[in-house]
Write a protein that holds these residues in place. Structure first.
Motif, mmCIF file in Angstrom:
data_model
loop_
_atom_site.group_PDB
_atom_site.id
_atom_site.type_symbol
_atom_site.label_atom_id
_atom_site.label_comp_id
_atom_site.label_asym_id
_atom_site.label_seq_id
_atom_site.Cartn_x
_atom_site.Cartn_y
_atom_site.Cartn_z
ATOM 1 N N LYS A 132 -10.248 -12.244 31.440
ATOM 2 C CA LYS A 132 -10.982 -12.801 32.586
ATOM 3 C C LYS A 132 -10.879 -14.316 32.661
ATOM 4 O O LYS A 132 -11.047 -14.893 33.740
ATOM 5 N N VAL A 133 -10.613 -14.955 31.539
ATOM 6 C CA VAL A 133 -10.413 -16.405 31.552
ATOM 7 C C VAL A 133 -9.125 -16.740 32.293
ATOM 8 O O VAL A 133 -9.100 -17.585 33.202
ATOM 9 N N ARG A 134 -8.046 -16.082 31.942
ATOM 10 C CA ARG A 134 -6.766 -16.317 32.608
ATOM 11 C C ARG A 134 -6.855 -15.982 34.099
ATOM 12 O O ARG A 134 -6.309 -16.697 34.944
ATOM 13 N N GLN A 135 -7.502 -14.863 34.413
ATOM 14 C CA GLN A 135 -7.621 -14.452 35.808
ATOM 15 C C GLN A 135 -8.364 -15.495 36.633
ATOM 16 O O GLN A 135 -7.952 -15.840 37.747
ATOM 17 N N ILE B 232 -16.162 -22.003 31.692
ATOM 18 C CA ILE B 232 -15.429 -21.640 30.484
ATOM 19 C C ILE B 232 -15.449 -22.838 29.538
ATOM 20 O O ILE B 232 -15.124 -23.964 29.940
ATOM 21 N N PHE B 233 -15.829 -22.590 28.299
ATOM 22 C CA PHE B 233 -15.899 -23.669 27.310
ATOM 23 C C PHE B 233 -15.133 -23.267 26.057
ATOM 24 O O PHE B 233 -15.203 -22.128 25.599
ATOM 25 N N TRP B 234 -14.392 -24.231 25.516
ATOM 26 C CA TRP B 234 -13.745 -24.057 24.220
ATOM 27 C C TRP B 234 -14.385 -24.999 23.183
ATOM 28 O O TRP B 234 -13.876 -25.117 22.085
ATOM 29 N N ASP B 235 -15.481 -25.609 23.565
ATOM 30 C CA ASP B 235 -16.199 -26.537 22.679
ATOM 31 C C ASP B 235 -17.674 -26.127 22.639
ATOM 32 O O ASP B 235 -18.336 -26.059 23.680
ATOM 33 N N LYS B 236 -18.176 -25.857 21.468
ATOM 34 C CA LYS B 236 -19.535 -25.350 21.301
ATOM 35 C C LYS B 236 -20.584 -26.328 21.822
ATOM 36 O O LYS B 236 -21.507 -25.943 22.561
ATOM 37 N N ASN B 237 -20.466 -27.590 21.453
ATOM 38 C CA ASN B 237 -21.489 -28.558 21.833
ATOM 39 C C ASN B 237 -21.556 -28.758 23.343
ATOM 40 O O ASN B 237 -22.647 -28.886 23.917
ATOM 41 N N LYS B 238 -20.409 -28.764 24.001
ATOM 42 C CA LYS B 238 -20.408 -28.917 25.450
ATOM 43 C C LYS B 238 -21.005 -27.687 26.131
ATOM 44 O O LYS B 238 -21.679 -27.794 27.160
ATOM 45 N N ALA B 239 -20.758 -26.514 25.549
ATOM 46 C CA ALA B 239 -21.358 -25.291 26.089
ATOM 47 C C ALA B 239 -22.871 -25.320 25.939
ATOM 48 O O ALA B 239 -23.612 -24.943 26.864
ATOM 49 N N LEU B 240 -23.359 -25.774 24.805
ATOM 50 C CA LEU B 240 -24.811 -25.842 24.580
ATOM 51 C C LEU B 240 -25.468 -26.849 25.509
ATOM 52 O O LEU B 240 -26.557 -26.603 26.052
ATOM 53 N N GLU B 241 -24.819 -27.977 25.726
ATOM 54 C CA GLU B 241 -25.366 -28.966 26.647
ATOM 55 C C GLU B 241 -25.448 -28.416 28.061
ATOM 56 O O GLU B 241 -26.445 -28.592 28.766
ATOM 57 N N LYS C 177 -19.623 -12.805 29.753
ATOM 58 C CA LYS C 177 -18.558 -11.822 29.612
ATOM 59 C C LYS C 177 -17.616 -12.237 28.490
ATOM 60 O O LYS C 177 -17.342 -13.428 28.309
ATOM 61 N N LEU C 178 -17.146 -11.238 27.759
ATOM 62 C CA LEU C 178 -15.971 -11.481 26.942
ATOM 63 C C LEU C 178 -14.767 -11.518 27.868
ATOM 64 O O LEU C 178 -14.780 -10.929 28.951
ATOM 65 N N ALA C 179 -13.712 -12.187 27.443
ATOM 66 C CA ALA C 179 -12.496 -12.203 28.258
ATOM 67 C C ALA C 179 -11.940 -10.799 28.418
ATOM 68 O O ALA C 179 -11.398 -10.436 29.460
ATOM 69 N N LYS C 180 -12.102 -9.964 27.383
ATOM 70 C CA LYS C 180 -11.548 -8.619 27.375
ATOM 71 C C LYS C 180 -12.633 -7.595 27.672
ATOM 72 O O LYS C 180 -13.814 -7.853 27.507
ATOM 73 N N GLY C 181 -12.177 -6.409 28.085
ATOM 74 C CA GLY C 181 -13.114 -5.302 28.238
ATOM 75 C C GLY C 181 -13.115 -4.699 29.621
ATOM 76 O O GLY C 181 -12.922 -5.397 30.618
ATOM 77 N N SER C 182 -13.326 -3.379 29.695
ATOM 78 C CA SER C 182 -13.385 -2.668 30.967
ATOM 79 C C SER C 182 -14.661 -1.843 31.024
ATOM 80 O O SER C 182 -15.353 -1.666 30.016
ATOM 81 N N GLY C 183 -14.961 -1.326 32.229
ATOM 82 C CA GLY C 183 -16.120 -0.464 32.386
ATOM 83 C C GLY C 183 -17.437 -1.133 32.042
ATOM 84 O O GLY C 183 -18.371 -0.489 31.557
ATOM 85 N N ILE D 86 -14.500 -10.387 41.498
ATOM 86 C CA ILE D 86 -15.105 -10.392 40.164
ATOM 87 C C ILE D 86 -14.010 -10.515 39.113
ATOM 88 O O ILE D 86 -14.055 -11.369 38.232
ATOM 89 N N GLU D 87 -13.029 -9.630 39.202
ATOM 90 C CA GLU D 87 -11.904 -9.648 38.280
ATOM 91 C C GLU D 87 -10.779 -8.803 38.866
ATOM 92 O O GLU D 87 -10.960 -8.126 39.884
ATOM 93 N N ILE D 88 -9.607 -8.845 38.206
ATOM 94 C CA ILE D 88 -8.447 -8.086 38.667
ATOM 95 C C ILE D 88 -7.852 -7.327 37.485
ATOM 96 O O ILE D 88 -8.080 -7.684 36.328
ATOM 97 N N SER D 89 -7.077 -6.281 37.804
ATOM 98 C CA SER D 89 -6.490 -5.463 36.740
ATOM 99 C C SER D 89 -5.277 -4.723 37.277
ATOM 100 O O SER D 89 -5.382 -3.957 38.229
#
Length: 362
Positions: free
Chosen positions: A93-96, A112-121, A133-139, A297-300
């Motif tokens: 879902k990140v790539r999408q 989308i965050f790859w840095d913990k502190n920036k996400a918390l802020e 959401k996790l990037a992966k997963g269906s249903g 929402i997302e694509i597949s």
């Protein structure tokens, strides 16, 4: 003409692949079954006209597909289904989000965050509720509604700590996404116990998700989503209703096939996106924003083979064509460039989606 069909599972048959085989047999097209674990695999596929690997969202298949497909398509120049353009963002879902956002398609706002502190802020300032959401997963497997900053912080800390495995979003979340159905729940945990006792993997999802976090804007008031499936320049659509007392529709298996209730703007967006991004096949899930505008929402690229195209399809000019078309037939017609390919009149699909609750028929 020769088609190579890559095995989906190492220890069991895949009924979806049987549909491809039946169509090829009916049209007298030769095919071979291949497995990239075989020592002669690369020799076998050198002269095929189409390499078909319908890979799903389980970790083993993902690992294999994203390794071999770039070599087969780019280095060897072999026609593939799916192509890299169609599948590199599958079950991510990140790539999408980044892809569709860049091209200006209406995908729900995400952070989308790859840095913990920036996400918390960010979590201290944002408006709740939001969707994690996790990037992966269906249903709806890895989707949760977050109601407060403390919940968000807990998720962020976990994602930047030990991480999260698919199917391990909490016991009660597992019950909820299975609609509290005793049969589904018993089967789910029964298979895990059996595999454990036999020394087999207890889950197809062994890769941990960590060191990123994805949040999506929550859009209330949507009682259903709309699935638009596009293959080539053909589209089909149906509505999927939410689970009871839940905001998630994916995996509910509660559908309405009445095409008169479909928002055709969603169909137009899906057709335009597939054409511009050169997708061979793609399912788009839509809901509405606060202004009743469609949002993806997302694509597949990989989707269930029922009820897609079960009563016909819209073409690019949004003209309706009656008929029953299994997705594998349309995919092969396009990939092999055979507009006269025939679909076996009595072909059947073996799909768990057929057990869905259908609200209405066309």
């Amino acid at each position: 003409m020769l088609v190579a069909i890559h095995k989906a599972w190492h220890d069991k048959r895949d009924p979806e692949l049987e549909v491809y085989r039946e169509i090829l047999k009916y049209n007298n097209i030769d095919f071979i079954d291949v497995d990239s674990s075989d020592v002669d695999f690369w020799d076998k596929i050198k002269n095929v006209d189409l390499f078909l690997y319908k890979w799903g969202h389980i970790d083993n298949q993902r690992q294999t597909a994203l390794t071999i497909l770039p070599v087969i398509e780019n280095a060897m120049g072999i026609n593939c289904y799916p192509t890299i353009a169609t599948s590199w963002h599958y079950d991510d879902k990140v790539r999408q989000y980044l892809l569709l956002k860049e091209y200006g398609f209406p995908i729900i706002q995400s952070w989308i965050f790859w840095d913990k502190n920036k996400a918390l802020e960010w979590s201290k300032e944002t408006k709740y509720p939001i969707v994690f959401k996790l990037a992966k997963g269906s249903g709806s497997l890895n989707v949760k509604l977050i109601h407060s900053q403390s919940e968000a912080a807990a998720i962020i800390n976990r994602m930047f700590g030990k991480g999260v495995y698919q199917e391990k979003m909490g016991f009660f979340n597992n019950l909820k996404i299975r609609n509290y159905n005793p049969e589904k729940i018993s089967r789910y945990y029964g298979i895990k116990f059996r595999n454990f006792m036999q020394g087999k993997d207890t889950s197809n999802f062994w890769q941990v998700s960590k060191n990123y976090v994805l949040f999506q804007k929550f859009l209330p008031g949507n009682e259903y989503d709309t699935r638009v499936q596009v293959t080539g320049r053909r589209a089909y659509a149906f509505r999927r209703f939410n689970r009871p007392n839940d905001f998630r529709a994916s995996g509910s298996n509660n559908w309405d096939l009445d095409r008169s209730k479909i928002d055709m703007e969603m169909v137009k967006i899906a057709l335009d996106c597939s054409k511009k991004l050169e997708f061979q096949s793609m399912a788009y899930d839509f809901i509405y924003d606060e202004n009743k505008k469609p949002q993806i929402i997302e694509i597949s690229y990989c989707y269930g083979d029922y009820p897609e195209f079960s009563t016909g399809y819209w073409d690019e000019e949004l003209n309706w064509h009656d008929g029953r078309y299994v997705p594998q037939y349309l995919e092969l017609m396009d990939a092999l460039k055979l507009p006269d390919l025939k679909q076996p009149p009595d072909i059947q699909v073996d799909s768990p989606y057929q057990k869905a609750t259908i609200k209405s028929n066309q």
